[in-house]
Design a protein around this motif. Structure first.
Motif, PDB file in Angstrom:
ATOM      1  N   THR A  84      16.247   2.127  37.243  1.00 56.01           N
ATOM      2  CA  THR A  84      15.715   2.476  38.559  1.00 56.01           C
ATOM      3  C   THR A  84      15.303   3.932  38.655  1.00 56.01           C
ATOM      4  OG1 THR A  84      17.977   2.875  39.355  1.00 56.01           O
ATOM      5  CG2 THR A  84      17.054   0.675  39.709  1.00 56.01           C
ATOM      6  N   LYS A  87      11.957   3.861  37.123  1.00 58.97           N
ATOM      7  CA  LYS A  87      11.167   2.789  37.743  1.00 58.97           C
ATOM      8  C   LYS A  87      10.516   1.894  36.688  1.00 58.97           C
ATOM      9  CE  LYS A  87      10.191   4.576  42.343  1.00 58.97           C
ATOM     10  NZ  LYS A  87       9.157   4.729  43.380  1.00 58.97           N
ATOM     11  N   LEU A 250      21.503  -4.810  38.326  1.00 57.57           N
ATOM     12  CA  LEU A 250      21.611  -3.548  39.064  1.00 57.57           C
ATOM     13  C   LEU A 250      23.062  -3.152  39.329  1.00 57.57           C
ATOM     14  CD1 LEU A 250      18.779  -3.910  41.747  1.00 57.57           C
ATOM     15  CD2 LEU A 250      18.708  -2.626  39.605  1.00 57.57           C
ATOM     16  N   GLN A 272      19.410   2.206  46.354  1.00 62.64           N
ATOM     17  CA  GLN A 272      18.496   2.908  45.462  1.00 62.64           C
ATOM     18  C   GLN A 272      17.097   2.924  46.090  1.00 62.64           C
ATOM     19  OE1 GLN A 272      17.925   5.303  42.659  1.00 62.64           O
ATOM     20  NE2 GLN A 272      19.692   4.051  42.085  1.00 62.64           N
ATOM     21  N   VAL A 275      14.032   0.068  45.959  1.00 61.44           N
ATOM     22  CA  VAL A 275      14.617  -1.148  45.375  1.00 61.44           C
ATOM     23  C   VAL A 275      15.178  -2.007  46.509  1.00 61.44           C
ATOM     24  CG1 VAL A 275      16.347  -2.122  43.833  1.00 61.44           C
ATOM     25  CG2 VAL A 275      15.172   0.008  43.213  1.00 61.44           C
TER      26      VAL A 275
END
Length: 445
Positions: A84, A87, A250, A272, A275
């Motif tokens: 994340t 990305k 995640l 996040q 997200v």
């Protein structure tokens, strides 16, 4: 803007379609691990009853349809990891070991859930079936031709449905439930006892307050051992003890909530930036409860998918709290529920009570049972549970869900313009009578 959606079931499809509509210039890409999109697990009971063709009615879209709508769709594609901070997500396609790096501007995780499995091993795993997908349904159906007795572990909606289907085929079935009554996530004990009585009349053997501790194969037969020192013999064991959120991708990058689901806010945003999490991998905001809960079901997944799409660029639309509205309809018998049970309402701190009314037809061939949970001081409706054989009674779940969403009291519904209930012993219907019972039991000061 590039939007990447991981997961091609109810939530992911709803999000992709709404995002395409709201952001016509965006690039929208959807990845699904399975070959099929949008599998409707609720069609499994129909398939097992022989009333529907699962292959034709278990999904409501195809890759070609989504592609035609401007949604780039890949099936049989596995997302291995997600970064994340950079990305990026890293994928592999079917029959390939090549890892591809995919960038995104907005990421939506719709990875669903996975079924809970036995905590112990069986020697013959192919005879221990977990209900989740089309292949599982086909394995269960094959038992109709070979099995003389099966065990169903788990007394939720799926477990009860499967047990009834086997009993209707004159196949011996034992239903194992850890709680002291069935459907404890959805019903209070009085409503659950009505369901249990029906199941026993249909030939289902109930084992309540019972927990399986081992499965063994002995002389060609499976035996399930329980904490009650029972040994139950069967040709197959069907596990239906619930699901857990598939949040592993995640798990170390976002805040997790109830049951390990991804914690989301009212806009479906995770902790996040950029997200989002939707469907069975995310938490839900529940009416009248302070903390988010894990409450997986199809209608909530679709709502969350649409809300997330609206908020991809900026927070525009909050999601309304869910009431947790469910319906189970097997042939002539319906069970549905919405809102809090009396037990859950009390645990949440409400000073509440419950009224019950049964309305039967003049012929005595059908009936409707409703249990209504309400706050004593205000008569605010908190939840409802319905069971019976009257056609169309599942609509009560929608009606009470709407009432709870709008904080209505029983008085707000008591003299509403509902149609005349011709053919029933009380033609005034259920709503007026329940409201009157509440007034009589707890008069407002």
């Amino acid at each position: 803007m590039k939007v990447v959606i991981v997961g091609g079931s109810h939530a992911g499809i709803a999000c992709a379609r709404r995002a395409r509509k709201n952001y016509p210039d965006a690039e929208i890409v959807l990845y699904e691990k399975q070959k099929q999109l949008g599998f409707i697990a609720q069609s499994i009971p129909w398939y097992l009853m022989g009333r529907e063709d699962l292959l034709e009615h278990a999904t409501y879209t195809t890759v070609e349809e989504l592609q035609g709508q401007g949604i780039t769709t890949f099936t049989e594609t596995t997302v291995r990891t997600i970064d994340t901070k950079q990305k990026q997500l890293f994928i592999t396609k079917e029959n390939s070991q090549n890892i591809e790096a995919i960038s995104y501007d907005k990421l939506v995780l719709a990875t669903g859930s996975y079924p809970l499995l036995p905590m112990f091993s069986a020697e013959n795993q192919e005879r221990v079936i977990v209900i989740k997908n089309m292949e599982d349904a086909q394995r269960v159906k094959a038992l109709f031709e070979t099995a003389k007795k099966v065990i169903v572990v788990g007394g939720g909606f799926i477990g009860v449905e499967i047990a009834r289907i086997f009993a209707a085929r004159q196949i011996g079935v034992a239903l194992i439930q850890a709680h002291h009554y069935l459907l404890d996530r959805y019903l209070d004990e009085p409503a659950a006892r009505c369901i249990e009585d029906n199941l026993q009349r249909e030939g289902v053997q109930l084992h309540l307050s019972t927990f399986p501790i081992d499965i063994r194969q002995e002389n060609g037969q499976l035996h399930l051992y329980t904490d009650q020192y029972d040994k139950i013999e069967a040709d197959a064991i069907i596990y239906s003890v619930g699901f857990r959120p598939n949040s592993f991708l995640l798990a170390n990058q976002v805040i997790l909530g109830d049951m390990g689901a991804i914690e989301v806010d009212e806009y479906m945003r995770s902790s996040q930036p950029d997200v989002f999490a939707i469907g069975d991998c995310a938490t839900s905001k529940v009416a009248h409860l302070k903390e988010n809960k894990y409450l997986p079901h199809a209608s909530e997944a679709i709502r969350q998918g649409q809300i997330a799409a609206l908020n991809l660029v900026a927070p525009r639309q909050k999601i309304r709290p869910t009431q947790g509205t469910y319906s189970m309809n097997l042939e002539e018998h319906t069970v549905c529920a919405t809102g809090l049970t009396r037990k859950k309402a009390q645990e949440a701190g409400f000073d509440c009570d419950q009224v019950h009314y049964k309305n039967a037809s003049l012929t005595g061939k059908s009936y409707t049972n409703i249990w209504l949970t309400y706050e004593k001081s205000s008569h605010k409706i908190l939840g409802a549970q319905v069971e019976g054989t009257t056609v169309g009674i599942a609509s009560y779940a929608d009606l009470f869900s709407l009432a709870i969403q709008n904080d209505l009291r029983t008085e707000d519904l008591e003299f509403s313009d509902f149609y005349f209930k011709h053919g029933y012993k009380n033609p005034e219907g259920m709503i007026n009578t329940l409201a009157e019972l509440v007034r009589d039991k707890d008069p407002l000061i």
